[in-house]
Design a protein around this motif. Structure first.
Motif, PDB file in Angstrom:
ATOM      1  N   ARG A 136       0.833  -1.213   0.000  1.00 16.18           N
ATOM      2  CA  ARG A 136       0.000   0.000   0.000  1.00 16.18           C
ATOM      3  C   ARG A 136       0.868   1.263   0.000  1.00 16.18           C
ATOM      4  O   ARG A 136       0.565   2.234  -0.691  1.00 16.18           O
ATOM      5  N   VAL A 137       1.981   1.234   0.750  1.00 10.54           N
ATOM      6  CA  VAL A 137       2.867   2.412   0.755  1.00 10.54           C
ATOM      7  C   VAL A 137       3.485   2.592  -0.635  1.00 10.54           C
ATOM      8  O   VAL A 137       3.563   3.706  -1.152  1.00 10.54           O
ATOM      9  N   ALA A 138       3.871   1.476  -1.268  1.00 14.83           N
ATOM     10  CA  ALA A 138       4.489   1.580  -2.610  1.00 14.83           C
ATOM     11  C   ALA A 138       3.493   2.162  -3.621  1.00 14.83           C
ATOM     12  O   ALA A 138       3.871   2.992  -4.462  1.00 14.83           O
ATOM     13  N   LEU A 139       2.242   1.742  -3.547  1.00 11.21           N
ATOM     14  CA  LEU A 139       1.235   2.321  -4.460  1.00 11.21           C
ATOM     15  C   LEU A 139       1.099   3.815  -4.207  1.00 11.21           C
ATOM     16  O   LEU A 139       0.976   4.607  -5.153  1.00 11.21           O
ATOM     17  N   ASN A 140       1.158   4.199  -2.945  1.00 11.95           N
ATOM     18  CA  ASN A 140       1.075   5.633  -2.628  1.00 11.95           C
ATOM     19  C   ASN A 140       2.293   6.388  -3.140  1.00 11.95           C
ATOM     20  O   ASN A 140       2.180   7.517  -3.613  1.00 11.95           O
ATOM     21  N   VAL A 141       3.480   5.768  -3.030  1.00 11.28           N
ATOM     22  CA  VAL A 141       4.702   6.410  -3.552  1.00 11.28           C
ATOM     23  C   VAL A 141       4.507   6.704  -5.040  1.00 11.28           C
ATOM     24  O   VAL A 141       4.845   7.789  -5.538  1.00 11.28           O
ATOM     25  N   LEU A 156       5.552  -5.704  -5.406  1.00  8.78           N
ATOM     26  CA  LEU A 156       6.312  -4.436  -5.411  1.00  8.78           C
ATOM     27  C   LEU A 156       7.043  -4.263  -6.745  1.00  8.78           C
ATOM     28  O   LEU A 156       7.087  -3.163  -7.316  1.00  8.78           O
ATOM     29  N   GLN A 157       7.596  -5.353  -7.247  1.00 10.78           N
ATOM     30  CA  GLN A 157       8.315  -5.253  -8.524  1.00 10.78           C
ATOM     31  C   GLN A 157       7.328  -5.023  -9.669  1.00 10.78           C
ATOM     32  O   GLN A 157       7.615  -4.277 -10.606  1.00 10.78           O
ATOM     33  N   HIS A 158       6.154  -5.627  -9.560  1.00  9.29           N
ATOM     34  CA  HIS A 158       5.118  -5.386 -10.567  1.00  9.29           C
ATOM     35  C   HIS A 158       4.707  -3.907 -10.565  1.00  9.29           C
ATOM     36  O   HIS A 158       4.571  -3.291 -11.633  1.00  9.29           O
ATOM     37  N   ILE A 159       4.521  -3.360  -9.388  1.00  6.70           N
ATOM     38  CA  ILE A 159       4.135  -1.942  -9.287  1.00  6.70           C
ATOM     39  C   ILE A 159       5.192  -1.081  -9.964  1.00  6.70           C
ATOM     40  O   ILE A 159       4.890  -0.162 -10.737  1.00  6.70           O
ATOM     41  N   ASP A 160       6.458  -1.399  -9.679  1.00  5.63           N
ATOM     42  CA  ASP A 160       7.553  -0.606 -10.249  1.00  5.63           C
ATOM     43  C   ASP A 160       7.565  -0.685 -11.777  1.00  5.63           C
ATOM     44  O   ASP A 160       7.829   0.303 -12.459  1.00  5.63           O
ATOM     45  N   GLU A 161       7.267  -1.877 -12.294  1.00  2.85           N
ATOM     46  CA  GLU A 161       7.306  -2.069 -13.756  1.00  2.85           C
ATOM     47  C   GLU A 161       6.038  -1.561 -14.427  1.00  2.85           C
ATOM     48  O   GLU A 161       6.082  -0.938 -15.488  1.00  2.85           O
ATOM     49  N   PRO A 198       8.111   8.321  -8.597  1.00  2.00           N
ATOM     50  CA  PRO A 198       9.503   7.890  -8.406  1.00  2.00           C
ATOM     51  C   PRO A 198       9.631   6.370  -8.478  1.00  2.00           C
ATOM     52  O   PRO A 198       8.661   5.660  -8.218  1.00  2.00           O
ATOM     53  N   PRO A 199      10.822   5.851  -8.828  1.00  4.02           N
ATOM     54  CA  PRO A 199      10.993   4.397  -8.872  1.00  4.02           C
ATOM     55  C   PRO A 199      10.939   3.791  -7.471  1.00  4.02           C
ATOM     56  O   PRO A 199      11.304   4.451  -6.503  1.00  4.02           O
ATOM     57  N   ILE A 200      10.497   2.535  -7.388  1.00  3.41           N
ATOM     58  CA  ILE A 200      10.523   1.817  -6.102  1.00  3.41           C
ATOM     59  C   ILE A 200      11.896   1.158  -5.953  1.00  3.41           C
ATOM     60  O   ILE A 200      12.564   1.326  -4.941  1.00  3.41           O
ATOM     61  N   ASP A 215      16.931   9.579  -1.480  1.00  2.00           N
ATOM     62  CA  ASP A 215      16.149  10.777  -1.146  1.00  2.00           C
ATOM     63  C   ASP A 215      14.666  10.481  -0.950  1.00  2.00           C
ATOM     64  O   ASP A 215      13.928  11.307  -0.402  1.00  2.00           O
ATOM     65  N   GLY A 216      14.224   9.316  -1.436  1.00  2.00           N
ATOM     66  CA  GLY A 216      12.796   8.992  -1.304  1.00  2.00           C
ATOM     67  C   GLY A 216      12.587   7.573  -0.808  1.00  2.00           C
ATOM     68  O   GLY A 216      13.507   6.747  -0.788  1.00  2.00           O
ATOM     69  N   VAL A 217      11.355   7.297  -0.410  1.00  5.08           N
ATOM     70  CA  VAL A 217      10.990   5.950   0.060  1.00  5.08           C
ATOM     71  C   VAL A 217      11.112   4.965  -1.103  1.00  5.08           C
ATOM     72  O   VAL A 217      10.577   5.194  -2.186  1.00  5.08           O
ATOM     73  N   GLY A 218      11.859   3.865  -0.876  1.00  3.08           N
ATOM     74  CA  GLY A 218      12.062   2.868  -1.927  1.00  3.08           C
ATOM     75  C   GLY A 218      11.780   1.457  -1.431  1.00  3.08           C
ATOM     76  O   GLY A 218      11.109   1.261  -0.401  1.00  3.08           O
TER      77      GLY A 218
END
Ligand SMILES: N[C@@H](CCC(=O)N[C@@H](CS)C(=O)NCC(=O)O)C(=O)O
Length: 240
Positions: free
Chosen positions: A25-30, A76-81, A88-90, A161-164
């Motif tokens: 959920r945090v990654a989707l918000n990022v 998480l990797q799916h979200i990033d791709e 920003p990238p995860i 610099d950001g949440v990853g």
């Protein structure tokens, strides 16, 4: 959420204190991906969860345009791709940095996850103490990993610099560190300003990040309450 991405139907099946659901959920918000969150009952799982993750029947599941993706690190990797061009990238962009982040996320799942489960389902004080000792050792190691991941003094997150990736994977466990401090008593704090100063400062920043707002529970007592209620309805270890 301002600037949220709305080109897809995205649903997350989770339970609110799940370290793995929190990470997703945090990654989707990022990324700024608007999504629907559906709270599951682990003792009485929905048909949707059973159908979406028949192999493990676990949360989290991300359902992206009707197609399920299971297991938090895969998600998480799916979200990033899937949303590579958005936000920003995860995972770090640079290949070696990406390998380092994957390593430390795997370390969290390989050391902290089993120690957390061992604590949760321990039947003796000795077993609980052994689980706490394993958590302390793993967090001491993560204290050392911070600089390597953040790449330099003064960077606020494992992701720089950001949440990853490492931030969300470790950050998902924060509510449980507080809950274990409360339940175990006597060992001090798993994350401690004197013993793990970098992690202590990072934890404050992670909790305060926009992406974590409303997703990372801050009340350890409520997590303990959730766990006790789950234990009462589901005696014995649920297994990995
Ligand atoms: N490796 C999985 C772990 C997922 C997991 O253990 N989820 C727990 C909730 S925190 C669950 O759904 N448990 C239900 C069960 O064991 O039946 C991931 O990273 O997603």
């Amino acid at each position: 959420m301002a600037g949220a991405v709305e080109d897809a139907e995205v649903t997350v099946l989770g339970v609110w204190p799940s370290p793995f659901a929190i990470a997703v959920r945090v990654a989707l918000n990022v990324k700024g991906v608007r999504h629907t969150y559906v709270e599951e009952d682990l003792v009485d799982k929905s048909e949707l969860l059973l159908r979406s993750n028949p192999a493990y029947r676990k949360v989290p599941v991300l359902i992206h345009n009707g197609r399920p993706v299971c297991d938090s690190r895969v998600i998480l990797q799916h979200i990033d791709e899937a949303w590579a061009a958005t936000g920003p990238p995860i995972l770090p962009r640079e290949v070696h940095d990406r390998a380092v982040a994957r390593f430390w996320a795997a370390y969290v799942h390989g050391e902290i996850d089993p120690a957390w489960r061992a604590f949760a389902w321990a039947r003796t004080d000795e077993a609980r103490a052994a689980a706490v000792a394993r958590l302390v050792a793993a967090l001491d190691t993560m204290e050392g990993a911070f600089e390597e991941c953040a790449k330099g003094e003064g960077r606020p997150f494992f992701g720089g610099d950001g949440v990853g990736y490492v931030d969300v994977v470790l950050g998902g466990f924060l509510p449980w560190f507080g809950a274990i401090d409360e339940m175990a008593g006597g060992h001090g704090s798993l994350i401690d300003a004197a013993r793990t100063p970098r992690l202590a400062a990072w934890a404050g920043r992670f909790r305060a990040a926009d992406a974590a707002r409303g997703v990372v529970p801050s009340d350890a007592g409520k997590v303990v309450e959730y766990f006790r209620a789950l234990q009462a309805r589901w005696p014995g270890a649920p297994g990995d």
